[in-house]
Scaffold this motif. Structure first.
Motif, short mmCIF file in Angstrom:
data_model
loop_
_atom_site.label_atom_id
_atom_site.label_comp_id
_atom_site.label_asym_id
_atom_site.label_seq_id
_atom_site.Cartn_x
_atom_site.Cartn_y
_atom_site.Cartn_z
N GLN A 49 -1.30 11.69 4.36
CA GLN A 49 -2.32 10.86 3.73
C GLN A 49 -1.76 9.50 3.34
O GLN A 49 -2.44 8.47 3.50
N ILE A 50 -0.53 9.48 2.82
CA ILE A 50 0.09 8.21 2.47
C ILE A 50 0.24 7.34 3.70
O ILE A 50 -0.06 6.13 3.68
N ALA B 12 0.83 -1.21 0.00
CA ALA B 12 0.00 0.00 0.00
C ALA B 12 0.86 1.26 0.00
O ALA B 12 0.55 2.22 -0.70
N TYR B 13 1.94 1.24 0.77
CA TYR B 13 2.84 2.41 0.81
C TYR B 13 3.45 2.68 -0.56
O TYR B 13 3.48 3.83 -1.03
N ARG B 14 3.93 1.64 -1.20
CA ARG B 14 4.53 1.81 -2.52
C ARG B 14 3.50 2.33 -3.52
O ARG B 14 3.79 3.21 -4.34
N HIS B 15 2.28 1.79 -3.44
CA HIS B 15 1.23 2.21 -4.38
C HIS B 15 0.88 3.68 -4.18
O HIS B 15 0.84 4.46 -5.16
N MET C 193 -1.45 2.69 6.94
CA MET C 193 -1.84 2.11 8.22
C MET C 193 -3.23 1.48 8.14
O MET C 193 -3.48 0.42 8.72
N GLY C 194 -4.13 2.11 7.40
CA GLY C 194 -5.46 1.55 7.23
C GLY C 194 -5.43 0.20 6.53
O GLY C 194 -6.11 -0.75 6.94
N ALA C 195 -4.61 0.10 5.47
CA ALA C 195 -4.50 -1.16 4.75
C ALA C 195 -3.89 -2.24 5.64
O ALA C 195 -4.32 -3.40 5.63
N ALA C 196 -2.88 -1.88 6.44
CA ALA C 196 -2.25 -2.85 7.34
C ALA C 196 -3.24 -3.33 8.40
O ALA C 196 -3.26 -4.52 8.76
N MET C 197 -4.06 -2.43 8.92
CA MET C 197 -5.04 -2.82 9.92
C MET C 197 -6.10 -3.75 9.34
O MET C 197 -6.55 -4.71 9.99
N VAL C 198 -6.51 -3.49 8.11
CA VAL C 198 -7.48 -4.38 7.45
C VAL C 198 -6.88 -5.77 7.31
O VAL C 198 -7.55 -6.79 7.54
#
Length: 209
Positions: free
Chosen positions: A155-156, A64-67, A161-166
């Motif tokens: 925002q990044i 997610a971070y790279r994207h 963090m949101g993607a990691a929590m999911v």
């Protein structure tokens, strides 16, 4: 005295919590082979979820971070921070100087020059009480349209963090689903074995002598 002694000796001993939790591994006449299998499945899934959760968080978070970082770069390459002039006055806030007034924005028509040198008019949100002719900064796309600014570092980070929590929540849910499916299959097998055993035993109980 005898009755009191009987009542005292007949009290139910306290249950061992470890014995309750590990009963599938303890030998007892009522334990079935499927109980042992279900216990090992539960243990295996627990270990798998424990190991997979941090790995999933890292892999998904990194992806997610790279994207989002690449998205921010792409947006910064085609979005331009340019000056614009208000076409008319912005509305006044009913409570000037209040905390709400400091964060309130009103849509107002502005005139600006796009990256190709063409004069354009569009609407953007501005602070209250700005007079016509006041200059503001707007983000403009290569097509000459007012747009959002590129993704910021904050925002990044938040989206990562949101993607990691999911991902962290998804792994235990998947483990619970697998365990539930396996438990249902084993329960069906138990019921089938009970049917077979009863079919063999029932005639002995129902045959009249």
């Amino acid at each position: 005295m005898v009755a009191r002694e009987i009542r005292r000796n007949s009290r139910r001993p306290p249950e061992d919590p470890h014995g309750v939790l590990l009963w599938r591994w303890r030998r007892n006449p009522l334990r079935r082979r499927t109980d042992v299998v279900q216990g090992w499945i539960a243990l295996g899934l627990l270990l798998a979820v424990t190991a997979a959760t941090p790995a999933a968080m890292f892999l998904v978070g990194d992806a997610a971070y790279r994207h989002h970082r690449q998205t921010a770069r792409d947006e910064a390459a085609v979005r331009h921070h340019m000056p614009a002039v208000l076409v008319h006055d912005a509305p006044r806030h009913p409570e000037p100087g209040s905390p709400e007034a400091k964060i309130t924005r009103y849509p107002v028509a502005v005139r600006f020059t796009d990256p190709h040198g063409h004069s354009r008019t569009a609407t953007t949100d501005v602070e209250p009480a700005l007079r016509a002719g006041s200059e503001v900064r707007v983000w403009v796309s290569d097509e000459g349209k007012i747009t959002e600014p590129p993704l910021s570092t904050e925002q990044i980070r938040n989206r990562t963090m949101g993607a990691a929590m999911v991902a962290a929540l998804t792994v235990p849910v998947m483990g619970a689903v697998v365990y539930g499916w396996a438990a249902r299959r084993l329960e069906r097998r138990n019921l089938a074995l009970w049917d077979i055993a009863w079919a063999r035993t029932a005639p002995r109980w129902t045959t009249s002598t």
